[in-house]
Motif scaffolding. Structure first.
Motif, PDB file in Angstrom:
ATOM      1  N   SER A  92       0.834  -1.201   0.000  1.00 17.95           N
ATOM      2  CA  SER A  92       0.000   0.000   0.000  1.00 17.95           C
ATOM      3  C   SER A  92       0.873   1.257   0.000  1.00 17.95           C
ATOM      4  O   SER A  92       0.582   2.236  -0.697  1.00 17.95           O
ATOM      5  N   TRP A  93       1.961   1.238   0.770  1.00 17.62           N
ATOM      6  CA  TRP A  93       2.834   2.416   0.800  1.00 17.62           C
ATOM      7  C   TRP A  93       3.421   2.700  -0.586  1.00 17.62           C
ATOM      8  O   TRP A  93       3.428   3.832  -1.062  1.00 17.62           O
ATOM      9  N   ILE A  94       3.863   1.653  -1.234  1.00 21.73           N
ATOM     10  CA  ILE A  94       4.429   1.841  -2.583  1.00 21.73           C
ATOM     11  C   ILE A  94       3.352   2.406  -3.509  1.00 21.73           C
ATOM     12  O   ILE A  94       3.600   3.335  -4.283  1.00 21.73           O
ATOM     13  N   PHE A  95       2.144   1.871  -3.395  1.00 27.75           N
ATOM     14  CA  PHE A  95       1.044   2.359  -4.242  1.00 27.75           C
ATOM     15  C   PHE A  95       0.700   3.815  -3.926  1.00 27.75           C
ATOM     16  O   PHE A  95       0.381   4.588  -4.817  1.00 27.75           O
ATOM     17  N   GLU A  96       0.745   4.170  -2.642  1.00 28.63           N
ATOM     18  CA  GLU A  96       0.441   5.570  -2.280  1.00 28.63           C
ATOM     19  C   GLU A  96       1.369   6.527  -3.022  1.00 28.63           C
ATOM     20  O   GLU A  96       0.978   7.620  -3.413  1.00 28.63           O
ATOM     21  N   CYS A  97       2.611   6.067  -3.163  1.00 29.32           N
ATOM     22  CA  CYS A  97       3.600   6.931  -3.813  1.00 29.32           C
ATOM     23  C   CYS A  97       3.467   6.930  -5.331  1.00 29.32           C
ATOM     24  O   CYS A  97       4.246   7.562  -6.035  1.00 29.32           O
ATOM     25  N   HIS A  98       2.458   6.225  -5.840  1.00 26.52           N
ATOM     26  CA  HIS A  98       2.190   6.215  -7.283  1.00 26.52           C
ATOM     27  C   HIS A  98       0.760   6.655  -7.581  1.00 26.52           C
ATOM     28  O   HIS A  98       0.263   6.412  -8.687  1.00 26.52           O
ATOM     29  N   THR A  99       0.083   7.230  -6.593  1.00 23.95           N
ATOM     30  CA  THR A  99      -1.321   7.610  -6.796  1.00 23.95           C
ATOM     31  C   THR A  99      -1.490   9.111  -6.607  1.00 23.95           C
ATOM     32  O   THR A  99      -1.191   9.626  -5.533  1.00 23.95           O
ATOM     33  N   PRO A 100      -1.952   9.825  -7.628  1.00 20.65           N
ATOM     34  CA  PRO A 100      -2.194  11.260  -7.462  1.00 20.65           C
ATOM     35  C   PRO A 100      -3.256  11.508  -6.380  1.00 20.65           C
ATOM     36  O   PRO A 100      -4.274  10.803  -6.331  1.00 20.65           O
ATOM     37  N   HIS A 101      -2.998  12.474  -5.511  1.00 21.04           N
ATOM     38  CA  HIS A 101      -3.914  12.768  -4.404  1.00 21.04           C
ATOM     39  C   HIS A 101      -5.329  13.042  -4.922  1.00 21.04           C
ATOM     40  O   HIS A 101      -6.315  12.574  -4.341  1.00 21.04           O
ATOM     41  N   GLY A 102      -5.416  13.775  -6.028  1.00 20.95           N
ATOM     42  CA  GLY A 102      -6.737  14.142  -6.568  1.00 20.95           C
ATOM     43  C   GLY A 102      -7.574  12.927  -6.962  1.00 20.95           C
ATOM     44  O   GLY A 102      -8.802  12.956  -6.867  1.00 20.95           O
ATOM     45  N   ASP A 103      -6.927  11.843  -7.385  1.00 26.26           N
ATOM     46  CA  ASP A 103      -7.674  10.627  -7.738  1.00 26.26           C
ATOM     47  C   ASP A 103      -8.437  10.100  -6.525  1.00 26.26           C
ATOM     48  O   ASP A 103      -9.499   9.500  -6.660  1.00 26.26           O
ATOM     49  N   PHE A 120     -11.679  14.091   9.551  1.00 23.01           N
ATOM     50  CA  PHE A 120     -11.421  12.701   9.161  1.00 23.01           C
ATOM     51  C   PHE A 120      -9.921  12.520   9.004  1.00 23.01           C
ATOM     52  O   PHE A 120      -9.180  13.497   8.873  1.00 23.01           O
ATOM     53  N   THR A 121      -9.507  11.258   9.009  1.00 24.62           N
ATOM     54  CA  THR A 121      -8.074  10.967   8.964  1.00 24.62           C
ATOM     55  C   THR A 121      -7.614  10.758   7.525  1.00 24.62           C
ATOM     56  O   THR A 121      -8.425  10.529   6.616  1.00 24.62           O
ATOM     57  N   GLU A 122      -6.296  10.762   7.354  1.00 23.71           N
ATOM     58  CA  GLU A 122      -5.718  10.509   6.034  1.00 23.71           C
ATOM     59  C   GLU A 122      -6.067   9.080   5.572  1.00 23.71           C
ATOM     60  O   GLU A 122      -6.142   8.816   4.375  1.00 23.71           O
ATOM     61  N   GLY A 123      -6.281   8.192   6.556  1.00 20.75           N
ATOM     62  CA  GLY A 123      -6.638   6.806   6.207  1.00 20.75           C
ATOM     63  C   GLY A 123      -7.919   6.730   5.389  1.00 20.75           C
ATOM     64  O   GLY A 123      -8.064   5.876   4.519  1.00 20.75           O
ATOM     65  N   LEU A 124      -8.839   7.637   5.671  1.00 20.95           N
ATOM     66  CA  LEU A 124     -10.094   7.625   4.916  1.00 20.95           C
ATOM     67  C   LEU A 124      -9.843   8.028   3.452  1.00 20.95           C
ATOM     68  O   LEU A 124     -10.532   7.573   2.545  1.00 20.95           O
ATOM     69  N   VAL A 125      -8.821   8.854   3.256  1.00 17.16           N
ATOM     70  CA  VAL A 125      -8.473   9.284   1.893  1.00 17.16           C
ATOM     71  C   VAL A 125      -7.759   8.150   1.147  1.00 17.16           C
ATOM     72  O   VAL A 125      -8.092   7.831  -0.001  1.00 17.16           O
ATOM     73  N   THR A 126      -6.794   7.514   1.832  1.00 20.72           N
ATOM     74  CA  THR A 126      -5.922   6.561   1.118  1.00 20.72           C
ATOM     75  C   THR A 126      -6.462   5.132   1.120  1.00 20.72           C
ATOM     76  O   THR A 126      -5.861   4.247   0.512  1.00 20.72           O
ATOM     77  N   TYR A 127      -7.621   4.920   1.769  1.00 24.16           N
ATOM     78  CA  TYR A 127      -8.152   3.561   1.885  1.00 24.16           C
ATOM     79  C   TYR A 127      -8.266   2.798   0.556  1.00 24.16           C
ATOM     80  O   TYR A 127      -7.904   1.618   0.484  1.00 24.16           O
ATOM     81  N   PRO A 128      -8.671   3.434  -0.537  1.00 28.48           N
ATOM     82  CA  PRO A 128      -8.735   2.662  -1.788  1.00 28.48           C
ATOM     83  C   PRO A 128      -7.361   2.172  -2.275  1.00 28.48           C
ATOM     84  O   PRO A 128      -7.285   1.197  -3.025  1.00 28.48           O
ATOM     85  N   VAL A 129      -6.292   2.849  -1.838  1.00 27.26           N
ATOM     86  CA  VAL A 129      -4.948   2.402  -2.235  1.00 27.26           C
ATOM     87  C   VAL A 129      -4.600   1.107  -1.487  1.00 27.26           C
ATOM     88  O   VAL A 129      -4.057   0.164  -2.066  1.00 27.26           O
ATOM     89  N   LEU A 130      -4.956   1.086  -0.199  1.00 31.47           N
ATOM     90  CA  LEU A 130      -4.760  -0.158   0.564  1.00 31.47           C
ATOM     91  C   LEU A 130      -5.606  -1.265  -0.061  1.00 31.47           C
ATOM     92  O   LEU A 130      -5.159  -2.411  -0.190  1.00 31.47           O
ATOM     93  N   MET A 131      -6.791  -0.912  -0.496  1.00 33.21           N
ATOM     94  CA  MET A 131      -7.657  -1.913  -1.136  1.00 33.21           C
ATOM     95  C   MET A 131      -7.020  -2.407  -2.441  1.00 33.21           C
ATOM     96  O   MET A 131      -7.105  -3.602  -2.767  1.00 33.21           O
ATOM     97  N   ALA A 132      -6.357  -1.522  -3.153  1.00 38.98           N
ATOM     98  CA  ALA A 132      -5.665  -1.945  -4.386  1.00 38.98           C
ATOM     99  C   ALA A 132      -4.578  -2.961  -4.038  1.00 38.98           C
ATOM    100  O   ALA A 132      -4.400  -3.970  -4.730  1.00 38.98           O
ATOM    101  N   ALA A 133      -3.868  -2.712  -2.930  1.00 42.65           N
ATOM    102  CA  ALA A 133      -2.836  -3.669  -2.502  1.00 42.65           C
ATOM    103  C   ALA A 133      -3.473  -4.996  -2.100  1.00 42.65           C
ATOM    104  O   ALA A 133      -2.987  -6.070  -2.476  1.00 42.65           O
ATOM    105  N   ASP A 134      -4.592  -4.917  -1.353  1.00 39.27           N
ATOM    106  CA  ASP A 134      -5.301  -6.146  -0.941  1.00 39.27           C
ATOM    107  C   ASP A 134      -5.583  -7.033  -2.147  1.00 39.27           C
ATOM    108  O   ASP A 134      -5.496  -8.256  -2.085  1.00 39.27           O
ATOM    109  N   ILE A 135      -5.954  -6.361  -3.239  1.00 42.75           N
ATOM    110  CA  ILE A 135      -6.361  -7.103  -4.433  1.00 42.75           C
ATOM    111  C   ILE A 135      -5.141  -7.566  -5.234  1.00 42.75           C
ATOM    112  O   ILE A 135      -4.970  -8.751  -5.524  1.00 42.75           O
TER     113      ILE A 135
END
Ligand code: ATP
Ligand code: MG
Length: 329
Positions: A92-103, A120-135
């Motif tokens: 997820s961290w690697i993906f965060e560094c490849h995902t534009p914030h606006g997306d 709200f926390t940053e986790g609520l913003v980046t949650y789909p990136v963690l989900m991308a890693a899950d998948i």
């Protein structure tokens, strides 16, 4: 064998929406795919959770999957807890560094959930990136999900494309598997919205743990409209369309057949038949749930799932780590 992967957050008791969009699809396809079914506890803390309740909800979720028909004895079924596998967060961290914030701030679900909380926390913003890693750690062909998660699976797919283009073929492109009926069960009190387990209004959602009396009461008091005509029209008659959808999911029929059965009748009859259909499926789940939760099998299931998922995820992470230049070659 192709893979199927999905998860349901332990952010509360599961609803009939979670059954329709998530669990029932796993049950339908579990013999045809290698299945990765996980409890995304790391996603649950994107909004505040009580730690004791979270522990309990995790175990309850596993028992409920099995109660609903997920078969932990299938050789290709792997059930695990997300936080017990460290590679989800690493990727997820690697993906965060490849995902534009606006997306991320443009995501429907981020907009809806962030509007519910004053801060709200940053986790609520980046949650789909963690989900991308899950998948993407598991190269699944399909991700069974309701319509609400379609955009997040698309984000995962786009990340996979971006990575494959930049670093070489690393990830299989996943596809959302959305049910033809029940992709969006609506909130019973506000049918403009989807039903959610983390709701403030307990009358809005039918939980798989509700008693027969509660189920009947909630469905009988579902918001409809004043037209007194039964037809399927989600834009103009979301409440009635929702009842027809719930009936179809729980009576194992199509929306067309449900409309044919109820058209010309009153809303009371539709509500009663819908409540009967839900009760006839959900109450037996609860008997099985009590059996599973008291049986002592859950730890063994989770140990197998943890070890197997770590094996697969570690191998994928290793490829990605090298591709992005981390650590030693
Ligand atoms: P939360 O309110 O905590 O986000 P949720 O009810 O939205 O809970 P999730 O854990 O986010 O549940 O989603 C689990 C699965 O259930 C996902 O596949 C999601 O698409 C599906 N799902 C959630 N709500 C519905 C719904 N109302 N109708 C159909 N599928 C749904
Ligand atoms: Mg959700």
């Amino acid at each position: 064998m192709d893979r199927l992967l999905t998860g349901l957050q332990p952010s509360g008791a599961l609803t009939i929406g979670n059954y329709a969009g998530g669990i029932s699809q796993v049950v339908n396809y579990q013999k045809d795919y290698e299945t990765f079914l996980f409890v995304p506890d790391m996603h649950a803390i994107t909004v505040p959770q009580d730690p004791e309740a979270l522990h309990k909800n995790i175990i309850n979720a596993i028992a409920l999957y099995i109660a609903c028909g997920v078969d932990p004895n299938l050789p290709d079924m792997h059930i695990y807890i997300q936080s017990e596998n460290p590679y989800h967060a690493n990727l997820s961290w690697i993906f965060e560094c490849h995902t534009p914030h606006g997306d991320l701030t443009r995501m429907h679900q981020f907009k809806a959930k962030s509007a519910l909380h004053e801060s709200f926390t940053e986790g609520l913003v980046t949650y789909p990136v963690l989900m991308a890693a899950d998948i993407l750690l598991y190269d699944p062909k399909y991700v069974p999900t309701g319509i609400d998660q379609k955009q997040h699976v698309e984000l995962a797919r786009n990340l996979a494309i971006r990575f494959n283009n930049r670093y070489g073929e690393l990830f299989r492109l996943p596809e959302p598997l959305i049910p033809t009926v029940g992709a969006k069960i609506r909130d019973l009190q506000n049918p403009e919205q989807k039903m959610s387990k983390s709701t403030d209004n307990p009358k809005a959602s039918v939980f798989l743990s509700d008693t027969e009396k509660q189920i009947r009461k909630k469905i009988m008091s579902a918001v409809t409209d004043s037209e007194a005509v039964i037809k399927f029209d989600e834009a103009n008659k979301p409440g009635v369309s929702n009842l027809l959808t719930i009936y179809s999911v729980f009576a194992d029929t199509t929306v067309e057949d449900a409309v044919a059965k109820f058209e010309g009748g009153g809303y009371g009859d539709l509500k009663k038949a819908t409540a009967d259909a839900v009760v006839s499926k959900v109450i037996p789940f609860q008997d099985k749930y009590n059996e599973v939760i008291n049986s002592g099998i859950i730890d063994d299931i989770l140990n197998e799932g943890r070890d197997y998922s770590i094996k697969i995820a570690q191998a994928k992470y290793e490829q990605v780590r090298r591709a992005v230049g981390f650590g030693r070659i």
